[in-house]
Structures are given as C-alpha cells and as structure tokens.
Design a protein around this motif. Structure first.
Motif, short mmCIF file in Angstrom:
data_model
loop_
_atom_site.label_atom_id
_atom_site.label_comp_id
_atom_site.label_asym_id
_atom_site.label_seq_id
_atom_site.Cartn_x
_atom_site.Cartn_y
_atom_site.Cartn_z
N SER A 72 0.85 -1.20 0.00
CA SER A 72 0.00 0.00 0.00
C SER A 72 0.88 1.24 0.00
CB SER A 72 -0.93 0.01 1.22
OG SER A 72 -0.18 -0.05 2.42
N TYR A 73 0.30 2.32 -0.47
CA TYR A 73 1.05 3.58 -0.56
C TYR A 73 0.63 4.51 0.58
CZ TYR A 73 2.56 8.17 -2.23
OH TYR A 73 3.12 9.41 -2.32
N ASP A 74 1.62 5.07 1.27
CA ASP A 74 1.37 6.04 2.34
C ASP A 74 1.68 7.43 1.81
OD1 ASP A 74 1.31 7.66 4.58
OD2 ASP A 74 2.26 6.20 5.89
N ASP A 75 0.63 8.22 1.57
CA ASP A 75 0.85 9.54 0.96
C ASP A 75 1.43 10.55 1.95
OD1 ASP A 75 -1.38 9.78 2.53
OD2 ASP A 75 -2.65 10.69 1.00
N SER A 77 4.00 9.83 4.27
CA SER A 77 5.46 9.64 4.28
C SER A 77 6.05 9.41 2.89
CB SER A 77 5.81 8.45 5.18
OG SER A 77 5.22 7.26 4.68
N ASN A 78 5.14 9.33 1.87
CA ASN A 78 5.57 9.06 0.50
C ASN A 78 6.43 7.80 0.42
OD1 ASN A 78 5.76 9.53 -2.30
ND2 ASN A 78 7.70 10.63 -2.06
N THR A 79 5.90 6.73 1.01
CA THR A 79 6.59 5.44 0.99
C THR A 79 5.59 4.33 0.71
OG1 THR A 79 6.26 5.17 3.38
CG2 THR A 79 8.35 6.16 2.65
N MET A 81 4.29 0.64 1.93
CA MET A 81 4.28 -0.21 3.11
C MET A 81 3.85 -1.60 2.69
SD MET A 81 4.90 -0.26 6.35
CE MET A 81 4.92 1.49 6.75
N GLU A 91 8.79 -0.88 5.46
CA GLU A 91 8.67 0.33 4.65
C GLU A 91 9.68 0.28 3.49
OE1 GLU A 91 9.62 4.55 6.05
OE2 GLU A 91 7.51 4.31 6.62
N ARG A 117 -5.68 3.17 -4.22
CA ARG A 117 -5.64 3.58 -2.82
C ARG A 117 -5.67 2.40 -1.86
NH1 ARG A 117 -9.76 8.85 -2.76
NH2 ARG A 117 -8.84 9.90 -4.56
#
Length: 535
Positions: A72-75, A77-79, A81, A91, A117
């Motif tokens: 999944s994308y963490d907007d 931290s822009n990383t 996961m 991460e 998302r």
C-alpha cells in the motif's frame, strides 16, 4: 408506503389489502378447513442472507486459509508499506524500482496520484496461515459488525426514506404521477427504454449502484400507474445499473482501477466493452419490454400477480383523480424533488461525492420541501421518521450483507479462493482460458463483492496469466468486469436483496425473472471475449 422491507405489512397496509381481496372467501376457507396446511413460501431476504452467512462461516472451517502479502502507498510519508502474511510490516521507498522488485506492473504515478488507494496483492507471495474459523459467536456478531461498517449507506437509505415521506405527505408526488401517466399514455414502453438506458449510462461512467436505492420509491408508483407490475420498475433500475457496471467504460471503481492494477491504460480494450455495453443494454431493454407488454395485456401473467392489490395499496394508496391539480406550490415541490436527484448524480460523477454528501443533500432537500409546503414542525418530524422507518428493513439487509463479507475477511478465505482460481487456468488454450477467467471472476466476486476491492486484490495476480497464454492484459480486465457484473444480477452479498426489499419481491421470483436473461448475457459476453481473444 407500508413496511417495504418485510414480508408482512403493518396495520395500515394489511387491512386494506385484505378488504380489497376476497376476504370473505379466505375467512370462510380458514374456518371450514382448520386443518388446511399453510402454503410454503420462499424465505425473506433476511433469512436468505443469514443462510448465506452460515454457509460462509462453515466454509471457514473447510477452506485452508491463506493470504497474499499486500503493498500500500502512504501519501503522508511518500513510501510503500508492505504487510507480510506473518503480520510484519516493512517500509520501502515509493519508487518504480520497488514496484518492479515485487513484480507489480502498475506505474508509480497510479499510486502517488491516488488512482490505487487500497492495498494491492503481491504476485507469488501466497502463504497459508493459521486457521481462523468463524464460530457461532462470530456468526451472530456479523450483522452487528456489518451495521457498524456500512453505517454510511445505512444513514443514506434512512434519510432517503424520510425525504420520500415528507414529499408524499405534501401530495405533490401523486400529482406528478397522474400528470406523467397522462403524458405517457400509449407510449409507456418509452419509460422502460429511457430509465434503463439512463441508469446504464450512470453505471458505465461512474458506477451507479447504491445510489439507485433512491429511485425505487419514485419510479415504482409511476410504473404501476402505467399498467406494469413492480418487477418492471425494479428491473428497469437494477438491470440498468448492473449491465452498466458490468460493461464499465470510464468507471473509476472498476475499469480504471483494474486497468491501473493490471499495468495497462484504461483505454485498452475500450472498444469491445463499448460494444458489449450497447448490445447488453439493448438485450436487457428488449427482454424487459417483452415481459412488461405481456403483463400490461394480461396482469395475471405477472410473476407477482398475487401481490398486485398489496403493492397498489402501498404505492398508489393515496392516488385519486383529485391529484391531477398542479398548483404553483406543487410545481415548486416537484422541481426541488427532481433537482435533488440531478444534483446527486452530478455530485457523485463530477465532484467526488459519497454517502456523507448525498445524505446531507437529501436531508436539506427534506427541509426545503417542508418549508415550501408550510408543513408544521411536528408533522414534518412525524412524516420524516415514518418515511425513514419504512426503509429501516432495507438498511438492515445492507448491514447483514456486509456482515457476510466480514465473516469472509476474518476467516481469511478470499485470498485462498483467488489463489486456487489462478491455479485452475494454468496451461489452458487462450480461448478457453479467457471464458473460464470470466466464470472464476464471477465466483470470486461472491466473496469479494466490492468492484474496487476485487480489482486491486485480483489484477496483480491474474493479469500476468494473460502473458503466459499470449493474450493482452485488457482481456483479463474485461473478463473481470463481465464476471463480476453477471454475478451482481443475483448474488445475495450484493445489492440485489436490498433492491428487492424496496418493492417486497422475494428472491425466488427475481431469479425466475432474471435467469433466462442472465444466460443470454453470459453467452454474449463469452462470444465477445472469444472474438477479442482470437483477433
């Protein structure tokens, strides 16, 4: 309106129906033959769903559970996961190299731009896990958990009921029905064509599904006044929505998210899906008109003829010749009524609205109608709450259906079924492969009824299989859409039972009506998939 969602009626509905029927005969028969057995009837939507829930709970004891690792994308931290089957999380930098490392073919901007998302399955990472069978406690907690999880759509349904209750109290709706019936006299079939086609357009463009619940209280009386039965109204709405979403073209919740997850452009395969949309919608309209004209010519041909008096009392009980007067106040109320639905469609399709915004819209519209009709405060509250209570049963069905999905998630069998399905198609001829894929997607969608959820879960796993048999990946996206869409016509875990409850039609009557059409649509979809596979 009476108690739309239940099989029995409240006092103000049951007695009028008994009076309009041959109550003397039925009473005499009961008194003369007390030993006469009650006729077996098909269970209500609630019972059907609870049976499905029980079967799913049993399945969690039989199917070996397993899950894919998820990315999944963490907007914030822009990383990226990654959640592993063990529960550990790690991460990774949000780069195209990370996606390549996990053999995910989607482009980075699909994640950073918000197109994808939800957590996406990582190919080749299926791992069996410790069993989590769902027992008696989980079974009884499922509907409650479903209510919590679907509270947005539940409130949406209840506020729609309140809105319809207030409008009905003003008498404006009955005036509108009479005027429309007069205008359509001799041209009633156009009502079927227009409603089905417009809702199909909504389905193919922005995935109109739950929103259609708002249309049943409006359109059922119109179709009944036109001489049709409630199944015609139900089908015009539900068939339109289902065939539209089945043949999605620019629907962000299926076509676009599935294409992104498969690593292709959403325009790939667009032409065959447009052809399927046109042919499928035309087939649904032809099938429905054929049934509708038969019912109009002879009401006894209706699959729900035994409910004719009950449904007319419920939806046309306040209708009379006096309702033909269209005062300036009535016109203003009907304008607000119509504008509310137009704004809803625009908000969902263009402004990104969801249940919070739609529910607020109908609540505000209720207040506006109350002011225009000069209804006093106590009467407004009474009619709003009565209208909401009319749809409480529908809201409960939605909650129970969501509870079934929760049982599947907690039992961790959805990924296992996906993994087994991927193994079934290994080594097949490409023509046979793509048709089997459609069937498999139909089966998987029973366990994952969310179009976007199924897309992000299955596409990274299933799309690479197309490369092995020499097919473009857009064929997999089409097979996913057709399979999921075909199952939507009948799956109890979808919207069909909630829609049936709106007009008090039992599931067996719907199956009797829709299964022949479903067979035709399945054949049409299979033929188009075969043509595109060998072109």
């Amino acid at each position: 309106m009476g108690d739309i969602a239940s099989g029995s009626n409240t006092n103000n509905t049951a007695h009028p129906v008994a009076i309009r029927g041959d109550s003397t005969v039925s009473t005499t028969a009961t008194a003369t033959h007390p030993e006469q057995k009650r006729k077996l009837t098909f269970p209500s939507a609630y019972t059907v769903l609870l049976i499905v829930a029980a079967l799913v709970a049993i399945l969690t004891w039989m199917v070996t559970p397993g899950i894919y690792d998820k990315l999944s994308y963490d907007d914030v931290s822009n990383t990226f996961m990654v959640t592993y089957a063990s529960g550990d999380m790690k991460e990774f930098p949000a780069t195209q190299e990370t996606l390549d490392q996990f053999d995910i073919k989607a482009h980075l901007d699909k994640f950073t731009g918000g197109d994808i998302r939800k957590p996406i399955g990582i190919p080749g990472t299926y791992t069996t896990v410790e069993p989590s069978p769902q027992g008696v406690t989980a079974f009884f907690q499922a509907p409650i958990a479903g209510m919590y999880d679907s509270i947005g759509v539940v409130f949406f349904v209840l506020v729609i009921g309140g809105f319809i209750g207030v409008v009905n109290h003003t008498g404006a709706f009955n005036s509108g029905i009479q005027s429309l019936s007069t205008a359509l006299e001799g041209r009633e079939k156009w009502l079927i064509i227009i409603v089905t086609a417009l809702i199909a357009v909504g389905g193919t463009t922005f995935g109109m599904a739950e929103e259609t619940i708002a249309f049943y209280p409006i359109l059922v009386p119109i179709f009944l006044a036109a001489g049709y039965d409630a199944i015609v109204a139900l089908a015009a709405i539900y068939l339109g929505s289902s065939v539209g979403t089945m043949c999605s073209t620019v629907n962000p919740f299926s076509t676009i998210i599935a294409s992104n997850a498969a690593g292709i452009n959403w325009t790939d395969g667009l032409t065959p899906r447009l052809i399927m949309l046109v042919l499928g919608t035309a087939l649904c309209i032809w099938y429905l008109i054929r049934y509708a004209e038969k019912v109009k010519a002879n009401p006894e041909k209706s699959l729900i003829f035994s409910q004719k008096a009950e449904l007319e009392t419920r939806f046309l009980g306040n209708h009379s010749a006096d309702s033909t007067q269209m005062t300036s106040q009535t016109k203003m109320i009907l304008s607000v009524f119509t504008a509310t639905f137009i704004i809803m469609v625009y908000g969902v399709s263009q402004l990104g609205w969801w249940f919070m915004e739609m529910t607020t819209l109908f609540f505000v519209a209720s207040l506006v109608v109350g002011v225009l009709s000069r209804i006093d405060e106590k009467a407004f509250v009474r009619e709003f709450l009565q209208g909401a209570s009319d749809l409480l049963g529908v809201a409960m069905i939605i909650a129970i259906a969501r509870g079934v999905t929760i049982l599947m998630d907690q039992g961790m069998i959805s990924d296992s079924i996906l993994h087994a399905s991927a193994g079934l198609v290994d080594g097949m001829d490409k023509g046979f492969f793509i048709v089997v894929m459609m069937v498999l997607f139909a089966g998987i969608s029973f366990f994952v009824p969310s179009s976007s959820g199924l897309a992000v879960l299955s596409m990274p796993i299933m799309a690479p299989l197309a490369d092995v048999v020499g097919l473009p990946r857009d064929n997999i996206v089409s097979a996913y859409q057709y399979g999921m869409g075909l199952m939507a016509f009948i799956t109890p875990t979808g919207l069909v039972l909630a829609s049936l409850a709106m007009v008090n039609v039992t599931f067996d009557k719907w199956l009797k009506f829709v299964l022949p059409l479903l067979g035709m649509l399945t054949g049409l979809a299979a033929v188009l998939l075969l043509i595109t596979a060998y072109l």
